[in-house]
Write a protein that holds these residues in place. Structure first.
Motif, mmCIF file in Angstrom:
data_model
loop_
_atom_site.group_PDB
_atom_site.id
_atom_site.type_symbol
_atom_site.label_atom_id
_atom_site.label_comp_id
_atom_site.label_asym_id
_atom_site.label_seq_id
_atom_site.Cartn_x
_atom_site.Cartn_y
_atom_site.Cartn_z
ATOM 1 N N VAL A 44 0.842 -1.204 0.000
ATOM 2 C CA VAL A 44 0.000 0.000 0.000
ATOM 3 C C VAL A 44 0.874 1.249 0.000
ATOM 4 N N HIS A 45 1.949 1.222 0.765
ATOM 5 C CA HIS A 45 2.871 2.362 0.801
ATOM 6 C C HIS A 45 3.512 2.585 -0.572
ATOM 7 N N LYS A 46 3.960 1.497 -1.204
ATOM 8 C CA LYS A 46 4.552 1.596 -2.547
ATOM 9 C C LYS A 46 3.537 2.142 -3.541
ATOM 10 N N LYS A 47 2.293 1.644 -3.439
ATOM 11 C CA LYS A 47 1.242 2.084 -4.357
ATOM 12 C C LYS A 47 0.977 3.574 -4.186
ATOM 13 N N ALA A 48 0.943 4.036 -2.953
ATOM 14 C CA ALA A 48 0.707 5.459 -2.689
ATOM 15 C C ALA A 48 1.818 6.316 -3.293
ATOM 16 N N GLU A 49 3.061 5.869 -3.163
ATOM 17 C CA GLU A 49 4.191 6.598 -3.748
ATOM 18 C C GLU A 49 4.077 6.652 -5.264
ATOM 19 N N LEU A 50 3.714 5.525 -5.878
ATOM 20 C CA LEU A 50 3.591 5.473 -7.336
ATOM 21 C C LEU A 50 2.451 6.358 -7.837
ATOM 22 N N VAL A 51 1.320 6.321 -7.153
ATOM 23 C CA VAL A 51 0.186 7.153 -7.563
ATOM 24 C C VAL A 51 0.568 8.628 -7.452
ATOM 25 N N GLY A 52 1.282 8.982 -6.397
ATOM 26 C CA GLY A 52 1.754 10.357 -6.251
ATOM 27 C C GLY A 52 2.705 10.750 -7.365
ATOM 28 N N ALA A 53 3.623 9.860 -7.715
ATOM 29 C CA ALA A 53 4.577 10.150 -8.792
ATOM 30 C C ALA A 53 3.871 10.275 -10.137
ATOM 31 N N LEU A 54 2.872 9.431 -10.382
ATOM 32 C CA LEU A 54 2.123 9.512 -11.636
ATOM 33 C C LEU A 54 1.315 10.809 -11.716
ATOM 34 N N THR A 55 0.724 11.204 -10.605
ATOM 35 C CA THR A 55 -0.029 12.459 -10.574
ATOM 36 C C THR A 55 0.894 13.632 -10.851
ATOM 37 N N LYS A 56 2.057 13.614 -10.248
ATOM 38 C CA LYS A 56 3.032 14.682 -10.468
ATOM 39 C C LYS A 56 3.448 14.734 -11.936
ATOM 40 N N GLU A 57 3.667 13.582 -12.547
ATOM 41 C CA GLU A 57 4.053 13.521 -13.951
ATOM 42 C C GLU A 57 2.940 14.070 -14.847
ATOM 43 N N ARG A 58 1.696 13.753 -14.527
ATOM 44 C CA ARG A 58 0.562 14.263 -15.316
ATOM 45 C C ARG A 58 0.466 15.782 -15.215
ATOM 46 N N VAL A 59 0.668 16.321 -14.022
ATOM 47 C CA VAL A 59 0.615 17.771 -13.836
ATOM 48 C C VAL A 59 1.757 18.444 -14.599
ATOM 49 N N LYS A 60 2.947 17.862 -14.540
ATOM 50 C CA LYS A 60 4.086 18.412 -15.287
ATOM 51 C C LYS A 60 3.809 18.412 -16.782
ATOM 52 N N THR A 61 3.180 17.342 -17.277
ATOM 53 C CA THR A 61 2.860 17.243 -18.699
ATOM 54 C C THR A 61 1.854 18.318 -19.090
ATOM 55 N N LYS A 62 0.805 18.484 -18.280
ATOM 56 C CA LYS A 62 -0.181 19.540 -18.560
ATOM 57 C C LYS A 62 0.481 20.907 -18.573
ATOM 58 N N HIS A 63 1.373 21.127 -17.622
ATOM 59 C CA HIS A 63 2.077 22.406 -17.529
ATOM 60 C C HIS A 63 2.881 22.671 -18.800
ATOM 61 N N GLU A 64 3.606 21.662 -19.260
ATOM 62 C CA GLU A 64 4.392 21.813 -20.492
ATOM 63 C C GLU A 64 3.486 22.109 -21.677
ATOM 64 N N MET A 65 2.345 21.430 -21.760
ATOM 65 C CA MET A 65 1.439 21.648 -22.878
ATOM 66 C C MET A 65 0.838 23.053 -22.844
ATOM 67 N N TYR A 66 0.451 23.519 -21.665
ATOM 68 C CA TYR A 66 -0.088 24.872 -21.556
ATOM 69 C C TYR A 66 0.966 25.912 -21.930
ATOM 70 N N ASN A 67 2.209 25.669 -21.537
ATOM 71 C CA ASN A 67 3.282 26.607 -21.886
ATOM 72 C C ASN A 67 3.497 26.679 -23.392
ATOM 73 N N VAL A 68 3.385 25.544 -24.068
ATOM 74 C CA VAL A 68 3.529 25.531 -25.529
ATOM 75 C C VAL A 68 2.379 26.308 -26.177
ATOM 76 N N LEU A 69 1.186 26.097 -25.656
ATOM 77 C CA LEU A 69 0.009 26.773 -26.229
ATOM 78 C C LEU A 69 0.025 28.282 -25.960
ATOM 79 N N ASN A 70 0.560 28.680 -24.841
ATOM 80 C CA ASN A 70 0.524 30.092 -24.461
ATOM 81 C C ASN A 70 1.729 30.895 -24.978
ATOM 82 N N ASP A 71 2.690 30.239 -25.558
ATOM 83 C CA ASP A 71 3.856 30.962 -26.080
ATOM 84 C C ASP A 71 3.655 31.432 -27.492
#
Length: 71
Positions: A44-71
């Motif tokens: 459960v601890h490992k799963k929580a860490e992985l879900v957190g890392a995946l969420t962070k990666e998704r947010v970073k991806t959205k951020h990069e995409m918004y930056n491309v669109l707004n430039d």
């Protein structure tokens, strides 16, 4: 955009595979006659860490995409 999404998928793929492995292990533990709570807690601890890392990666991806669109 495609390059950003492709890069994100490549980054997330190993974590998703590991998450699937954890799900399988948790299902196997649930079927055992005696519950090994320490192993469940560890997974459960490992799963929580992985879900957190995946969420962070998704947010970073959205951020990069918004930056491309707004430039």
């Amino acid at each position: 955009m495609k390059a950003i999404k492709h890069h994100a998928k490549e980054e997330m793929r190993p974590k998703l595979r590991e998450l699937m492995g954890i799900r399988k292990q948790l299902n196997q533990l649930a079927k055992e006659p005696k519950l090994n709570e320490s192993k469940v807690d560890e997974l459960v601890h490992k799963k929580a860490e992985l879900v957190g890392a995946l969420t962070k990666e998704r947010v970073k991806t959205k951020h990069e995409m918004y930056n491309v669109l707004n430039d």
